[in-house]
Design an enzyme around this catalytic site. Structure first.
Site, PDB file in Angstrom:
ATOM      1  N   ARG A 198      -0.997 -10.641   2.634  1.00 18.25           N
ATOM      2  CA  ARG A 198      -1.098  -9.383   3.376  1.00 18.25           C
ATOM      3  C   ARG A 198      -2.535  -8.877   3.267  1.00 18.25           C
ATOM      4  O   ARG A 198      -3.031  -8.592   2.194  1.00 18.25           O
ATOM      5  CB  ARG A 198      -0.098  -8.354   2.881  1.00 18.25           C
ATOM      6  CG  ARG A 198      -0.151  -7.984   1.412  1.00 18.25           C
ATOM      7  CD  ARG A 198       0.792  -6.785   1.150  1.00 18.25           C
ATOM      8  NE  ARG A 198       0.987  -6.519  -0.259  1.00 18.25           N
ATOM      9  CZ  ARG A 198       0.166  -5.784  -1.004  1.00 18.25           C
ATOM     10  NH1 ARG A 198      -0.926  -5.277  -0.472  1.00 18.25           N
ATOM     11  NH2 ARG A 198       0.413  -5.583  -2.291  1.00 18.25           N
ATOM     12  N   HIS A 216      -0.429  -2.482   0.510  1.00 24.64           N
ATOM     13  CA  HIS A 216       1.039  -2.522   0.551  1.00 24.64           C
ATOM     14  C   HIS A 216       1.578  -1.586   1.614  1.00 24.64           C
ATOM     15  O   HIS A 216       2.428  -1.960   2.420  1.00 24.64           O
ATOM     16  CB  HIS A 216       1.584  -2.148  -0.826  1.00 24.64           C
ATOM     17  CG  HIS A 216       3.071  -2.058  -0.889  1.00 24.64           C
ATOM     18  ND1 HIS A 216       3.889  -3.167  -0.777  1.00 24.64           N
ATOM     19  CD2 HIS A 216       3.905  -0.992  -1.044  1.00 24.64           C
ATOM     20  CE1 HIS A 216       5.151  -2.789  -0.861  1.00 24.64           C
ATOM     21  NE2 HIS A 216       5.187  -1.479  -1.018  1.00 24.64           N
ATOM     22  N   TYR A 229      -6.237  -3.519  -7.606  1.00 25.78           N
ATOM     23  CA  TYR A 229      -5.650  -4.715  -8.213  1.00 25.78           C
ATOM     24  C   TYR A 229      -6.092  -6.028  -7.557  1.00 25.78           C
ATOM     25  O   TYR A 229      -5.650  -7.096  -7.965  1.00 25.78           O
ATOM     26  CB  TYR A 229      -4.116  -4.632  -8.204  1.00 25.78           C
ATOM     27  CG  TYR A 229      -3.492  -4.353  -6.846  1.00 25.78           C
ATOM     28  CD1 TYR A 229      -3.225  -5.377  -5.952  1.00 25.78           C
ATOM     29  CD2 TYR A 229      -3.157  -3.053  -6.464  1.00 25.78           C
ATOM     30  CE1 TYR A 229      -2.653  -5.131  -4.726  1.00 25.78           C
ATOM     31  CE2 TYR A 229      -2.580  -2.786  -5.243  1.00 25.78           C
ATOM     32  CZ  TYR A 229      -2.324  -3.834  -4.370  1.00 25.78           C
ATOM     33  OH  TYR A 229      -1.753  -3.581  -3.147  1.00 25.78           O
TER      34      TYR A 229
END
Length: 396
Positions: free
Chosen positions: A271, A275, A284
């Site tokens: 992706r 998110h 992250y």
């Protein structure tokens, strides 16, 4: 001294006539994700299918960017983008026949749109207007599922019921890598294999369950290897290779339709966006990782293949982009209009026959709405009278 320690008293022996229930070899996935584009297999791929996949990928990318923009404009509460995963979304929709069912997760609105659902209806849940903005039975698309993996047992149940009734129906259930850590994943695969239900599980391994990388979720060689423990085949495919995903899913759907039982397909993808619009992905993962995956963009991979084979020129590219832009413009225009919501709809889609409690609640709400309307009308009338009086006073 225990019985176990006494000589001649206890001697362990294998169970009588013990043997493996299932030969694991045919169930094991390949060591590397299956690919078509850029390989010899690409020369055998159907040209019409490749063109259709390309048009849908371009349309899907534009859909993702437009939906993301709508969140920034306050027209969507949240949007889980599937940018970078369009090959999985489109292929999942195209392999199904009209009578089949799609069971999407919250990130799979594009798969629903590619199956023919109105883009506005696909986004209604994320706008906050309805729990589901479409009729699942009409479109053969289960409600978009926000709880992780709960759609998987539902898919198995529907597929098993269809098989018992003799209906020619296959269910395709989509889930992210994070969903494979849920108990529903285990229960769904176990029941599907035991019942030999006509269902296909598509795991989009996009690298992160929100911020948790895959190696923090499982020590398995791959997610596709999990299939062996349940007694079904596991397939590993390059999730950004639209032709490969379509081929692998087509084989799995055909196998299920012919009575061969379920298949677990792991599509290795990524992706590109966070998110959701509420997530900060820079906390992250690094920019270098994201940029590395941009070179493996599903649209770019297919464009290269089509161009090298002389199947894509400037005119066809422009036509695909114009179609995508028209879809985005229509979506933008319709989403910019405030929806007309009826509070009484709260009671319309709960039970086939309303319970006494619901009838009581509906009557109470109806009375409150009518009272509010009367107060509004009285207020407007009083305001009008006041304005008339002021006008007369000023005239004097």
């Amino acid at each position: 001294m225990t019985v176990m320690e006494q000589r001649g008293v206890y001697r362990p022996t294998p169970p009588p006539a013990w043997q493996l229930r299932t030969d694991p070899a045919p169930l094991l996935p390949d060591a590397e994700p299956y690919r078509v584009l850029g390989t010899e297999a690409a020369g055998k791929a159907d040209e019409e299918l490749l063109g259709r996949l390309y048009a849908q990928l371009v349309r899907g990318r534009r859909y993702n960017t437009q939906a993301t923009a709508l969140t920034k404009q306050g027209r969507l509460a949240v949007y889980p983008s599937s940018t970078g995963q369009e090959a999985c979304e489109v292929a999942a929709a195209l392999v199904l026949q009209e009578q089949d069912w799609l069971f999407p997760s919250y990130r799979d609105t594009l798969a629903a749109v590619a199956r023919g659902l109105d883009p506005v209806q696909a986004l209604t849940l994320l706008r906050g207007d309805w729990h589901t903005g479409y009729d699942p039975r009409e479109h053969r698309i289960a409600p978009l599922c926000t709880p992780l993996a709960t759609q998987l047992p539902h898919a198995v149940g529907l597929a098993h019921a269809a098989r018992l009734k003799g209906d020619d129906v296959v269910a395709l259930a989509m889930v992210g890598d994070g969903g494979t850590s849920e108990g529903d994943f285990h229960e769904a695969l176990n029941f599907a294999a035991v019942w030999q239900a006509p269902v296909v599980f598509l795991v989009q391994n996009n690298g992160f369950a929100i911020s948790v990388p895959l190696d923090k979720q499982t020590a398995a060689p791959s997610l596709a290897h999990k299939a062996v423990g349940y007694g079904m085949p596991g397939r590993l495919v390059d999730g950004n290779d639209a032709a490969a995903v379509h081929e692998v899913l087509s084989e799995a759907v055909s196998r299920a339709r012919e009575g061969g039982g379920p298949t677990l397909v792991e599509a290795v993808t990524y992706r590109m966006d966070a998110h959701t619009n509420a997530d900060d992905a820079t906390r992250y993962r690094g920019d270098a990782e994201v940029e590395a995956w941009r070179d493996h963009d599903p649209i770019l991979l297919l464009e290269r293949e089509l161009t090298e084979r002389g199947l894509l020129d400037e005119e066809r590219t422009r036509a695909a982009r114009d179609d995508a832009e028209a879809m985005a413009a229509d979506l933008r225009e319709r989403m910019n209009k405030d929806p007309e919501l009826d509070p009484m709809d709260l009671f319309g889609q709960v039970y086939a026959e309303q319970t006494s409690q619901l009838r009581e609640q509906a009557a109470q709400l109806r009375a409150e709405l009518e009272a509010s309307e009367e107060e509004g009308a009285d207020g407007a009338e009083n305001a009008g009278n006041a304005e008339d009086a002021d006008g007369e006073e000023n005239a004097r």
